[in-house]
Design a protein around this motif. Structure first.
Motif, PDB file in Angstrom:
ATOM      1  N   LYS A  29      97.040   5.465  -4.691  1.00 19.99           N
ATOM      2  CA  LYS A  29      97.699   6.225  -3.634  1.00 19.99           C
ATOM      3  C   LYS A  29      97.197   7.665  -3.552  1.00 19.99           C
ATOM      4  N   ARG A  37      90.920   5.418  -5.913  1.00 17.11           N
ATOM      5  CA  ARG A  37      91.248   5.131  -4.515  1.00 17.11           C
ATOM      6  C   ARG A  37      89.971   4.855  -3.702  1.00 17.11           C
ATOM      7  N   LEU A  51      89.100   1.465  -1.627  1.00 19.12           N
ATOM      8  CA  LEU A  51      88.743   1.458  -0.211  1.00 19.12           C
ATOM      9  C   LEU A  51      87.396   0.773   0.009  1.00 19.12           C
ATOM     10  N   VAL A  59      96.174   1.156  -1.329  1.00 19.94           N
ATOM     11  CA  VAL A  59      95.539   1.827  -0.191  1.00 19.94           C
ATOM     12  C   VAL A  59      96.125   1.350   1.135  1.00 19.94           C
TER      13      VAL A  59
END
Length: 229
Positions: A111, A117, A121, A167
């Motif tokens: 997050k 992260r 992604l 995500v």
């Protein structure tokens, strides 16, 4: 589902727990030396500490497993849970709670603006099938995460699911609820196998009772999930 459960009941009646466990292919633990050694190490270390310390370290271990996607370590912990915490149900519930805590840590790391992260992604971009997760969990996060926990069909290791959820826009409570409820079934089976294996070693195994009923219920749930997931 009724036929499968009935068949399992017949196996229990005629051949006992060992016959059912073998028929389901759930005797992998007894045929895996590394898994057995890991389980013995966990149980041996746990015998040296008190209940509160045991619970704290158990949750910490699950957090390490989930953050570093060490799925084999999770199997060892789940197998040991019923022995450590006094029964199949207790072990399954503690494992599900501890795994949810660990999964929440991974979810939180995805997050915030971290390299984790970015990797998550990139993973979503790499697999087209993951791109629809955002829409699915946004519509019904609890149901979607529960279903995917019970029937993990995404083309990635199960340990990475938490980072993918991180995500998306799924609310935390829905994420945590889905993970906890979805973890009860597999950890119930693992806890059962751990307790059953320990009873075999100790020479105290007995057929029948609540534990056998729980195994049949978990089997029925597994079949239903396979049909409707």
């Amino acid at each position: 589902t009724a036929f499968v459960v009935a068949g399992g009941a017949v196996l229990l009646r005629l051949g006992g727990r060992a016959a059912l466990v073998s028929a389901l292919g759930l005797d992998f633990a007894s045929e895996n030396p590394e898994l057995k050694d890991g389980l013995e190490s966990v149980l041996g270390y746990a015998n040296t500490m008190g209940t509160e310390s045991e619970l704290f370290l158990f949750i910490l271990a699950w957090t390490v497993v989930k953050v570093f996607c060490f799925d084999a370590g999770g199997v060892v912990l789940a197998l040991a849970s019923g022995i450590l915490f006094g029964g199949v149900i207790q072990g399954a519930v503690v494992s599900a709670f501890a795994a949810t805590v660990g999964s929440s840590a991974a979810f939180g790391l995805a997050k915030i603006d971290t390299p984790v992260r970015k990797k998550a992604l990139d993973l979503v971009e790499e697999y087209p099938s993951l791109r629809g997760i955002e829409k699915v969990v946004a519509k019904d996060g609890l149901k979607a995460i529960l279903t995917l926990r019970l029937a993990p069909v995404l083309p990635i290791p199960i340990g990475l699911y938490n980072y993918v959820y991180g995500v998306t826009n799924v609310p935390y409570l829905q994420f945590a609820g889905g993970i906890f409820l979805g973890s009860l079934k597999p950890y119930l089976l693992d806890s059962y196998l751990g307790v059953f294996g320990k009873q075999i070693v100790d020479g105290t195994t007995q057929d029948g009772g609540l534990q056998d009923f729980l195994l049949l219920v978990a089997l029925g749930v597994s079949v239903l999930i396979g049909v409707f997931a």
